[in-house]
Scaffold this motif. Sequence first.
Motif, PDB file in Angstrom:
ATOM      1  N   LYS A 151       0.833  -1.211   0.000  1.00  0.00           N
ATOM      2  CA  LYS A 151       0.000   0.000   0.000  1.00  0.00           C
ATOM      3  C   LYS A 151       0.867   1.261   0.000  1.00  0.00           C
ATOM      4  O   LYS A 151       0.572   2.227  -0.710  1.00  0.00           O
ATOM      5  CB  LYS A 151      -0.921  -0.010   1.215  1.00  0.00           C
ATOM      6  CG  LYS A 151      -1.998  -1.081   1.161  1.00  0.00           C
ATOM      7  CD  LYS A 151      -2.728  -1.191   2.484  1.00  0.00           C
ATOM      8  CE  LYS A 151      -3.733  -2.335   2.462  1.00  0.00           C
ATOM      9  NZ  LYS A 151      -4.372  -2.529   3.796  1.00  0.00           N
ATOM     10  N   ALA A 152       1.910   1.240   0.802  1.00  0.00           N
ATOM     11  CA  ALA A 152       2.804   2.401   0.845  1.00  0.00           C
ATOM     12  C   ALA A 152       3.524   2.583  -0.483  1.00  0.00           C
ATOM     13  O   ALA A 152       3.651   3.702  -0.990  1.00  0.00           O
ATOM     14  CB  ALA A 152       3.816   2.232   1.980  1.00  0.00           C
ATOM     15  N   ALA A 153       3.975   1.474  -1.055  1.00  0.00           N
ATOM     16  CA  ALA A 153       4.707   1.536  -2.323  1.00  0.00           C
ATOM     17  C   ALA A 153       3.823   2.035  -3.457  1.00  0.00           C
ATOM     18  O   ALA A 153       4.286   2.760  -4.351  1.00  0.00           O
ATOM     19  CB  ALA A 153       5.275   0.160  -2.666  1.00  0.00           C
ATOM     20  N   GLN A 154       2.559   1.676  -3.430  1.00  0.00           N
ATOM     21  CA  GLN A 154       1.627   2.128  -4.473  1.00  0.00           C
ATOM     22  C   GLN A 154       1.552   3.648  -4.507  1.00  0.00           C
ATOM     23  O   GLN A 154       1.468   4.258  -5.575  1.00  0.00           O
ATOM     24  CB  GLN A 154       0.240   1.544  -4.219  1.00  0.00           C
ATOM     25  CG  GLN A 154      -0.802   1.961  -5.253  1.00  0.00           C
ATOM     26  CD  GLN A 154      -2.193   1.448  -4.923  1.00  0.00           C
ATOM     27  OE1 GLN A 154      -2.414   0.801  -3.911  1.00  0.00           O
ATOM     28  NE2 GLN A 154      -3.149   1.757  -5.775  1.00  0.00           N
ATOM     29  N   ILE A 155       1.586   4.253  -3.332  1.00  0.00           N
ATOM     30  CA  ILE A 155       1.516   5.717  -3.255  1.00  0.00           C
ATOM     31  C   ILE A 155       2.860   6.359  -3.578  1.00  0.00           C
ATOM     32  O   ILE A 155       2.929   7.402  -4.235  1.00  0.00           O
ATOM     33  CB  ILE A 155       1.026   6.139  -1.858  1.00  0.00           C
ATOM     34  CG1 ILE A 155      -0.437   5.713  -1.668  1.00  0.00           C
ATOM     35  CG2 ILE A 155       1.179   7.645  -1.646  1.00  0.00           C
ATOM     36  CD1 ILE A 155      -0.990   5.935  -0.286  1.00  0.00           C
ATOM     37  N   LEU A 156       3.956   5.714  -3.174  1.00  0.00           N
ATOM     38  CA  LEU A 156       5.287   6.286  -3.364  1.00  0.00           C
ATOM     39  C   LEU A 156       5.850   6.070  -4.764  1.00  0.00           C
ATOM     40  O   LEU A 156       6.779   6.769  -5.185  1.00  0.00           O
ATOM     41  CB  LEU A 156       6.255   5.681  -2.348  1.00  0.00           C
ATOM     42  CG  LEU A 156       6.114   6.174  -0.904  1.00  0.00           C
ATOM     43  CD1 LEU A 156       6.809   5.231   0.055  1.00  0.00           C
ATOM     44  CD2 LEU A 156       6.669   7.586  -0.762  1.00  0.00           C
ATOM     45  N   LYS A 157       5.309   5.118  -5.506  1.00  0.00           N
ATOM     46  CA  LYS A 157       5.861   4.764  -6.820  1.00  0.00           C
ATOM     47  C   LYS A 157       5.933   5.976  -7.737  1.00  0.00           C
ATOM     48  O   LYS A 157       4.953   6.686  -7.964  1.00  0.00           O
ATOM     49  CB  LYS A 157       5.013   3.670  -7.459  1.00  0.00           C
ATOM     50  CG  LYS A 157       5.611   3.133  -8.759  1.00  0.00           C
ATOM     51  CD  LYS A 157       4.799   1.971  -9.302  1.00  0.00           C
ATOM     52  CE  LYS A 157       5.432   1.401 -10.572  1.00  0.00           C
ATOM     53  NZ  LYS A 157       4.645   0.251 -11.099  1.00  0.00           N
ATOM     54  N   GLY A 158       7.134   6.196  -8.263  1.00  0.00           N
ATOM     55  CA  GLY A 158       7.337   7.295  -9.206  1.00  0.00           C
ATOM     56  C   GLY A 158       7.410   8.658  -8.567  1.00  0.00           C
ATOM     57  O   GLY A 158       7.490   9.669  -9.270  1.00  0.00           O
ATOM     58  N   LYS A 159       7.399   8.708  -7.250  1.00  0.00           N
ATOM     59  CA  LYS A 159       7.442   9.996  -6.548  1.00  0.00           C
ATOM     60  C   LYS A 159       8.681  10.065  -5.655  1.00  0.00           C
ATOM     61  O   LYS A 159       9.394   9.090  -5.474  1.00  0.00           O
ATOM     62  CB  LYS A 159       6.171  10.178  -5.712  1.00  0.00           C
ATOM     63  CG  LYS A 159       4.887  10.212  -6.546  1.00  0.00           C
ATOM     64  CD  LYS A 159       3.691  10.474  -5.664  1.00  0.00           C
ATOM     65  CE  LYS A 159       2.416  10.616  -6.492  1.00  0.00           C
ATOM     66  NZ  LYS A 159       2.033   9.350  -7.122  1.00  0.00           N
ATOM     67  N   LYS A 160       8.906  11.233  -5.094  1.00  0.00           N
ATOM     68  CA  LYS A 160      10.023  11.452  -4.172  1.00  0.00           C
ATOM     69  C   LYS A 160       9.490  11.937  -2.839  1.00  0.00           C
ATOM     70  O   LYS A 160       8.522  12.706  -2.795  1.00  0.00           O
ATOM     71  CB  LYS A 160      10.992  12.508  -4.729  1.00  0.00           C
ATOM     72  CG  LYS A 160      11.690  12.107  -6.016  1.00  0.00           C
ATOM     73  CD  LYS A 160      12.750  11.046  -5.769  1.00  0.00           C
ATOM     74  CE  LYS A 160      13.520  10.761  -7.059  1.00  0.00           C
ATOM     75  NZ  LYS A 160      14.564   9.714  -6.833  1.00  0.00           N
ATOM     76  N   VAL A 161      10.121  11.481  -1.756  1.00  0.00           N
ATOM     77  CA  VAL A 161       9.730  12.005  -0.444  1.00  0.00           C
ATOM     78  C   VAL A 161      10.228  13.446  -0.341  1.00  0.00           C
ATOM     79  O   VAL A 161      11.196  13.839  -0.996  1.00  0.00           O
ATOM     80  CB  VAL A 161      10.301  11.142   0.706  1.00  0.00           C
ATOM     81  CG1 VAL A 161       9.856   9.697   0.571  1.00  0.00           C
ATOM     82  CG2 VAL A 161      11.819  11.233   0.763  1.00  0.00           C
ATOM     83  N   ALA A 162       9.540  14.234   0.455  1.00  0.00           N
ATOM     84  CA  ALA A 162       9.892  15.647   0.605  1.00  0.00           C
ATOM     85  C   ALA A 162      11.335  15.813   1.073  1.00  0.00           C
ATOM     86  O   ALA A 162      11.853  14.991   1.838  1.00  0.00           O
ATOM     87  CB  ALA A 162       8.940  16.310   1.595  1.00  0.00           C
ATOM     88  N   ASP A 163      11.980  16.868   0.610  1.00  0.00           N
ATOM     89  CA  ASP A 163      13.375  17.118   0.975  1.00  0.00           C
ATOM     90  C   ASP A 163      13.564  17.259   2.477  1.00  0.00           C
ATOM     91  O   ASP A 163      14.646  16.994   3.005  1.00  0.00           O
ATOM     92  CB  ASP A 163      13.871  18.391   0.280  1.00  0.00           C
ATOM     93  CG  ASP A 163      13.993  18.221  -1.228  1.00  0.00           C
ATOM     94  OD1 ASP A 163      14.080  17.064  -1.685  1.00  0.00           O
ATOM     95  OD2 ASP A 163      13.998  19.254  -1.935  1.00  0.00           O
ATOM     96  N   THR A 164      12.512  17.675   3.172  1.00  0.00           N
ATOM     97  CA  THR A 164      12.612  17.934   4.607  1.00  0.00           C
ATOM     98  C   THR A 164      12.282  16.710   5.464  1.00  0.00           C
ATOM     99  O   THR A 164      12.297  16.796   6.684  1.00  0.00           O
ATOM    100  CB  THR A 164      11.641  19.060   4.992  1.00  0.00           C
ATOM    101  OG1 THR A 164      10.327  18.707   4.540  1.00  0.00           O
ATOM    102  CG2 THR A 164      12.056  20.380   4.347  1.00  0.00           C
TER     103      THR A 164
END
Length: 423
Positions: free
Chosen positions: A312-325
């Motif tokens: 579930k977490a990977a589905q949301i994170l796929k192709g994106k980057k976590v915030a720099d902060t």
Amino acid sequence: MSMTMTQKILADHAGLKEVSAGQLIEAKLDVVMANDITGPMALPIFKQMADHVFDKDKVVLVPDHFTPNKDMKSAENSKAIREFSREQCLTHYMEQGKCGVEHAILPEQGIVVAGECIIGADSHTCTYGALGAFSTGVGTTDIATGMATGELWFKVPSAIKFVLKGELQPYVSGKDVILHIIGRIGVDGALYKSMEFTGDGVASLTMDDRFTICNMAIEAGAKNGIFPVDEITREYMQKHSKKVYKEYQADEDAEYDEVIEIDLSKITPTVAFPHLPGNAHTMEEINESEKIYIDQVVIGSCTNGRLSDLRKAAQILKGKKVADTVRVMVIPATQKIFVECIREGLAEIFVEAGCAFNTPSCGPCMGGHMGVMAKGEKCVSTTNRNFVGRMGDTEALIYLASPEVAAASAIAGYIADPRKAGN
């Protein structure tokens, strides 16, 4: 006399035809478990009582809280239970690197099944109630007694019946359900009671949803949480265990202190604000104009470190980057889950998004390592407690949430609604 599920299990294990709430009994144990913190403390007490454990197949020791060992003290603790396990020829000693977090590894390896009476020297031992077992956390003296004699006394709990109806919405999971419930009844709302989940809505919950819900029963003060055995439970046990299990059903006229109806379809993503699991707020209640910016996200633990959680977490994170902060720790709950994350490409998704993908461990959940927080920092965590000082400095703030909320928040840099971040 009519009995609840828990009362029937305890009656059988006490060799009695019936028991009632408040009755003191002595019950035989099917599994006795301790970890690298509680196990070493129990050993001196055990050695005053016996030379050998009551059954080498039923005593389980799992080093997971401070492993991989973070310092000399934790190394000594792991060494103590390692040597004891070898001395006693225990069947189930889970060496680090070959296991994972206790409450995920015991069901995964089929050590716990329906109808059993299980104690563990960890408060979240109530997790195994998801399988239809009586499972509860106890102190080190009780664990030593259980290891030596295979029996322990209990006060039979009364119960609250939770009638679940409907089905969960997308981006809502078992974590939201239990946070909703604790928010509704309070952190002492089920004090020394059995939380018995029933109703048509149970069939719509996955095993992982049920594990999560029972895992946090203790956060409402409960003695245990328990689900009825159904086809989903049977399929899980047949896949993971060779043990013979027994199914129990509450009597239709069993007595409950309270009956609470929960419409699963009305539950929305929920976050427990500091400093109690009962301080629950839905996403609709969180003011978007006053964003709660965060420094850290933890996805893992005995509550939400299972494969479905990481998917579930990977589905949301796929192709994106976590915030720099934001720094993000992803911690699979077992080695099997860790490997599956690699096979399915989940590990790559996490790393490419900017997360640290770590070896199975309790790690930061109780301020151990792999994510301890500094003064004033804020964390969205899929763990189970947000008490003062739980994950580090006493002025750090912990927000409990589902893997979906955690992943969405990691990307946004503040507590965010996964329904707006999903692919």
